[in-house]
Enzyme design. Structure first.
Site, short mmCIF file in Angstrom:
data_model
loop_
_atom_site.label_atom_id
_atom_site.label_comp_id
_atom_site.label_asym_id
_atom_site.label_seq_id
_atom_site.Cartn_x
_atom_site.Cartn_y
_atom_site.Cartn_z
N VAL A 8 43.24 34.54 40.13
CA VAL A 8 41.91 34.09 40.52
C VAL A 8 41.73 32.69 39.95
O VAL A 8 42.47 32.27 39.07
CB VAL A 8 40.80 35.04 40.02
CG1 VAL A 8 40.81 36.35 40.79
CG2 VAL A 8 40.92 35.28 38.52
N SER A 9 40.74 31.98 40.47
CA SER A 9 40.61 30.57 40.13
C SER A 9 39.91 30.30 38.81
O SER A 9 40.07 29.23 38.23
CB SER A 9 39.88 29.82 41.26
OG SER A 9 40.64 29.88 42.44
N SER A 10 39.10 31.23 38.34
CA SER A 10 38.36 30.97 37.10
C SER A 10 38.27 32.22 36.24
O SER A 10 38.45 33.35 36.72
CB SER A 10 36.95 30.47 37.42
OG SER A 10 36.19 31.49 38.04
N GLN A 13 35.96 35.18 37.28
CA GLN A 13 36.32 36.07 38.39
C GLN A 13 37.20 37.21 37.87
O GLN A 13 37.87 37.09 36.85
CB GLN A 13 37.06 35.28 39.46
CG GLN A 13 36.21 34.21 40.14
CD GLN A 13 37.02 33.38 41.12
OE1 GLN A 13 37.97 32.72 40.75
NE2 GLN A 13 36.62 33.42 42.38
#
Length: 214
Positions: A8-10, A13
């Site tokens: 996931v990007s961050s 999340q």
């Protein structure tokens, strides 16, 4: 050996949905490698542990299987994805299975299966690059038709506000100090001190001032 990769990007999340899907193929969570990092490049701790670095050996070995839920979990830059796909399948000689895109599955021992996977990836890379170029062209076209204010700044049609970074204002004593510097009465270093400006800002303002007063 079968491994899973989730991303996931961050940090905010969660990986739950991906982990649920990967557990159907990976028998132990220890073999599911995770990253909470942007997909714009492959400088990620988890991913690098799988494929190795100049200093570390890869976890993956020949004929292992790497499972991901979707191609964008691997990354979002298709040029880089293509390079990594080749590294995985040709250099490390592992198989890759993308769950939401059955054609991207190199498990088949047949040459046709591998060729189809490579062809699909080539098409995706081409489409992604065309879309990237198209977006840039649309952005340029949008900027070109923006109105311009008295200071030469583009005005956003949507917000009615100037775009880009705000211009650095000239100090109140700019004209007097600039004139002294130009006439040789003081050095540039002294002018910067009197104006309380850094070197880069001083010369940027000086260039702007010269252009506006040609």
């Amino acid at each position: 050996m079968t491994y899973g990769y989730a991303r996931v990007s961050s940090i905010s999340q969660n990986l739950d949905r991906q982990l649920l899907q990967l557990r159907e193929y990976v028998i132990d969570d220890r073999f599911i490698i995770c990253d909470k990092s942007s997909g714009k490049d492959f400088n990620r701790k988890g991913y690098n542990s799988l494929v190795g670095t100049d200093e570390t050996a890869p976890i993956l070995h020949e004929n292992d299987l790497l499972v991901i839920t979707s191609l964008d979990r691997l990354g979002r830059n298709y040029t880089e994805i293509k390079h990594q796909w080749e590294h995985l399948t040709q250099t490390l000689k592992v198989n890759v299975k993308v769950l939401d895109m059955p054609l991207l599955d190199t498990q088949s021992n047949s040459l046709d299966g591998k060729l189809i996977s490579d062809l699909v990836l080539q098409i995706l890379s081409y489409v992604s690059e065309k879309e990237r170029i198209s977006i840039k062209e649309r952005q340029k076209a949008g900027i070109a038709i923006m109105p311009v204010d008295a200071e030469g700044r583009k005005i956003s049609i949507k917000t009615g506000k100037p775009t880009g970074r705000p211009k650095t204002p000239y100090p109140d004593n700019w004209n007097a100090i600039y004139t002294e510097w130009q006439s040789g009465k003081i050095t540039a270093t002294k002018a910067m001190q009197l104006l309380n400006l850094k070197k880069t800002v001083f010369y940027k303002l000086a260039n702007q001032y010269q252009q506006n007063n040609l």
